[in-house]
Write an enzyme that holds these catalytic residues in place. Structure first.
Site, mmCIF file in Angstrom:
data_model
loop_
_atom_site.group_PDB
_atom_site.id
_atom_site.type_symbol
_atom_site.label_atom_id
_atom_site.label_comp_id
_atom_site.label_asym_id
_atom_site.label_seq_id
_atom_site.Cartn_x
_atom_site.Cartn_y
_atom_site.Cartn_z
ATOM 1 N N GLY A 85 -29.291 2.343 -27.635
ATOM 2 C CA GLY A 85 -30.546 2.062 -26.921
ATOM 3 C C GLY A 85 -30.251 1.684 -25.478
ATOM 4 O O GLY A 85 -30.902 0.800 -24.904
ATOM 5 N N GLN A 144 -35.148 -0.845 -21.098
ATOM 6 C CA GLN A 144 -35.244 -1.843 -20.021
ATOM 7 C C GLN A 144 -34.023 -2.772 -20.012
ATOM 8 O O GLN A 144 -33.394 -2.957 -18.973
ATOM 9 C CB GLN A 144 -36.527 -2.675 -20.188
ATOM 10 C CG GLN A 144 -36.774 -3.630 -19.031
ATOM 11 C CD GLN A 144 -37.713 -4.783 -19.377
ATOM 12 O OE1 GLN A 144 -38.047 -5.004 -20.536
ATOM 13 N NE2 GLN A 144 -38.133 -5.528 -18.376
ATOM 14 N N ASP A 152 -28.092 6.676 -26.421
ATOM 15 C CA ASP A 152 -29.539 6.591 -26.573
ATOM 16 C C ASP A 152 -30.002 7.892 -27.226
ATOM 17 O O ASP A 152 -29.278 8.890 -27.216
ATOM 18 C CB ASP A 152 -30.230 6.401 -25.215
ATOM 19 C CG ASP A 152 -31.589 5.723 -25.363
ATOM 20 O OD1 ASP A 152 -31.690 4.511 -25.088
ATOM 21 O OD2 ASP A 152 -32.549 6.403 -25.779
ATOM 22 N N ILE A 153 -31.237 7.888 -27.725
ATOM 23 C CA ILE A 153 -31.757 9.096 -28.366
ATOM 24 C C ILE A 153 -32.084 10.167 -27.324
ATOM 25 O O ILE A 153 -32.127 11.356 -27.635
ATOM 26 C CB ILE A 153 -32.976 8.770 -29.268
ATOM 27 C CG1 ILE A 153 -33.267 9.917 -30.230
ATOM 28 C CG2 ILE A 153 -34.202 8.396 -28.438
ATOM 29 C CD1 ILE A 153 -34.082 9.517 -31.438
ATOM 30 N N TYR A 161 -43.777 -5.455 -35.287
ATOM 31 C CA TYR A 161 -42.556 -5.757 -34.518
ATOM 32 C C TYR A 161 -42.027 -7.144 -34.901
ATOM 33 O O TYR A 161 -40.833 -7.316 -35.191
ATOM 34 C CB TYR A 161 -42.900 -5.701 -33.035
ATOM 35 C CG TYR A 161 -41.804 -6.099 -32.085
ATOM 36 C CD1 TYR A 161 -40.611 -5.385 -32.026
ATOM 37 C CD2 TYR A 161 -41.961 -7.184 -31.222
ATOM 38 C CE1 TYR A 161 -39.612 -5.747 -31.136
ATOM 39 C CE2 TYR A 161 -40.973 -7.542 -30.332
ATOM 40 C CZ TYR A 161 -39.796 -6.830 -30.292
ATOM 41 O OH TYR A 161 -38.826 -7.182 -29.402
ATOM 42 N N LYS A 202 -38.489 -8.233 -36.748
ATOM 43 C CA LYS A 202 -37.522 -9.140 -36.119
ATOM 44 C C LYS A 202 -37.263 -10.348 -37.022
ATOM 45 O O LYS A 202 -36.137 -10.814 -37.135
ATOM 46 C CB LYS A 202 -38.006 -9.577 -34.731
ATOM 47 C CG LYS A 202 -37.965 -8.454 -33.685
ATOM 48 C CD LYS A 202 -36.536 -7.973 -33.427
ATOM 49 C CE LYS A 202 -36.447 -6.854 -32.420
ATOM 50 N NZ LYS A 202 -35.085 -6.300 -32.277
ATOM 51 N N ILE A 248 -39.225 -10.030 -20.683
ATOM 52 C CA ILE A 248 -38.165 -9.861 -19.680
ATOM 53 C C ILE A 248 -38.708 -9.091 -18.473
ATOM 54 O O ILE A 248 -39.298 -8.019 -18.620
ATOM 55 C CB ILE A 248 -36.948 -9.108 -20.279
ATOM 56 C CG1 ILE A 248 -36.457 -9.779 -21.569
ATOM 57 C CG2 ILE A 248 -35.829 -9.008 -19.237
ATOM 58 C CD1 ILE A 248 -35.882 -11.158 -21.426
HETATM 59 N N1 SER Z 1 -41.350 -8.088 -24.777
HETATM 60 C C1 SER Z 1 -41.608 -7.939 -26.178
HETATM 61 C C2 SER Z 1 -42.958 -7.374 -26.421
HETATM 62 O O1 SER Z 1 -43.836 -7.669 -25.643
HETATM 63 C C3 SER Z 1 -41.489 -9.266 -26.868
HETATM 64 O O2 SER Z 1 -40.210 -9.396 -27.352
HETATM 65 O O3 SER Z 1 -43.146 -6.712 -27.388
#
Ligand code: SER
Length: 321
Positions: free
Chosen positions: A8, A12, A34-35, A142, A146, A172
Site C-alpha cells: 500500500g 497517503q 501497491d495494487i 472500517y 480495525k 493525518i
Molecule cells: N483517517 C481515517 C478515516 O477518516 C481514520 O483513521 O477514515
C-alpha cells in the site's frame, strides 16, 4: 540490515513512509508495493512491485524474492469508502492482515507494522481524552475491521510470538499525496481549496472536533515504534496516538491568518455521523511513556507548512502547464 516491504505504498501515508524508510535503510533494502502504479514518485524512486494485498501467494512470493524481514501493511479501505463497500472493506482489511500475520507465524518475516485508527472507538466510548483501554463499539465497517485486527495482532503476539506493532492513527494531514476515502479528509482538502479557490464547502459541521496529526509526526511515530526495543512495546493490540484536536472552524481560522479572504461553508453529509461517533481527543500517555512518543506540530505550525508547500506545488504546476 533490515529488508523492508511496504504494502500500500502509493497511499497517503504509505508514500511518505516509503520515502522515509528508503532514507533509513537505503534504497536497495526497501521494496514499495501497491495494487497500482499510479504514484510515479513511489514507483520511480526505488524498488517497486505491483502487488494485491489480498493475494496470499503473491505477497509470499514477493517476500521470498527480496528476502524481506519487515512488512509495513498500509493498504486499507478507509471509513467513508468502507461504508459504500462493506464486504470489500472487510475482505481487504482483514485478509491482508491475516496474510502477513500468518507469514510471520511461519517464520518468513520477523516484524510487522499495521496501522489501526481512532475509528476503533464508537459512540459509547468516552469522547474526551479517550483512554487506551475503554469501551470500543465501532459503528463503521472500517472501525470494525480495525478493532478485530487489533485483537488478532494481540493474539498472534501472545500465541505465536509474532512481533507486530500498531498505532491508532488520528486524521493525518499532508501535502504530498491526497488521502482517499476517509472522514478526516476534509482537513487536507481544505488547504488545497484555500489555495486554488479561496473557499471550501466542508462535509462536516463547524464544531466537529476530531483528533488530527501532521504527516511528519505520523511518520516519526511509525519509525519510532518500529525502532523501539521489543520489551518496550507493552501493548500489542494498538497504541493510542495523539497530537492535536480541532474543528473545521478552528482550521478555517488558522488558514485565514495566511489567506484573509478564505471562506468556509458547511454542508454535512453521511460522513458527519461517522465523525460524531469518534473521539474528540485521545489520551496517548502509554505511547509517551512506553517508547517516548512526542509530537512536534500544533495547528498553527501545520497550517503554515501546508500552505507554504501547497503554494509551491501549485505555482510550479502552473509553470509546467
Ligand atoms: N483517517 C481515517 C478515516 O477518516 C481514520 O483513521 O477514515
Amino acid at each position: 540490515m533490515s529488508k523492508v516491504l511496504i504494502i500500500g505504498a502509493a497511499g497517503q501515508i504509505g508514500s511518505e513512509l516509503t520515502q522515509k524508510l528508503r532514507e533509513i535503510h537505503g534504497n536497495d533494502n526497501v521494496v514499495a508495493s501497491d495494487i497500482n502504479r499510479s504514484n510515479t514518485q513511489v514507483v520511480n524512486s526505488g524498488l517497486f512491485e505491483t502487488l494485491d494485498a489480498k493475494d496470499f501467494d503473491a505477497v509470499k512470493r514477493c517476500i521470498e524474492k527480496y528476502n524481506i524481514d519487515t512488512v509495513y501493511l498500509m493498504a486499507a479501505m478507509l471509513s467513508a469508502t468502507g461504508e459504500k463497500h462493506p464486504m470489500m472493506a472487510w475482505d481487504l482489511n482483514m485478509n491482508s492482515l491475516f496474510h502477513v500475520l500468518n507469514l510471520a507465524k511461519e517464520g518468513l518475516i520477523k516484524k510487522i507494522f499495521w496501522p489501526s485508527s481512532i475509528a476503533v472507538f464508537g459512540p459509547t466510548t468516552p469522547s474526551v481524552e479517550t483512554p487506551q483501554h475503554t469501551i470500543m463499539e465501532p459503528t463503521t465497517v472500517y472501525g470494525i475491521t480495525k478493532q478485530v485486527g487489533e485483537r488478532w495482532c494481540e493474539y498472534f503476539h501472545k500465541q505465536y510470538g509474532v512481533d507486530v506493532r500498531s498505532l491508532r492513527y488520528p486524521g493525518i494531514i499532508s501535502w504530498k499525496t491526497m488521502p482517499g476515502g476517509g472522514t478526516t479528509d476534509y482537513a487536507v482538502e481544505i488547504y488545497h481549496k484555500a489555495i486554488t479557490h479561496k473557499n471550501y464547502e466542508c462535509f462536516l459541521s463547524e464544531n466537529t472536533e476530531l483528533p488530527m496529526m501532521f504527516m511528519d509526526d505520523a511518520i516519526k511515530a511509525t519509525t519510532s515504534i518500529m525502532q523501539a526495543p521489543s520489551e518496550a512495546i507493552k501493548i500489542r493490540s494498538s497504541y493510542n496516538l495523539a497530537a492535536i484536536s480541532f474543528t473545521p472552524e478552528h482550521i478555517a481560522t488558522s488558514i485565514k491568518k495566511h489567506i484573509p479572504d478564505f471562506e468556509i461553508s458547511y454542508n454535512p453529509d453521511f460522513r458527519q455521523n461517522i465523525a460524531d461517533s469518534w473521539p474528540k481527543s485521545i489520551d496517548d500517555s502509554s505511547a509517551r511513556s512506553d517508547w517516548n512518543w512526542k509530537h512536534d506540530y500544533n495547528l498553527e505550525q501545520l497550517t503554515k507548512e501546508m500552505i507554504f508547500q501547497l503554494e509551491k506545488k501549485y505555482s510550479s504546476s502552473e509553470k509546467v502547464s
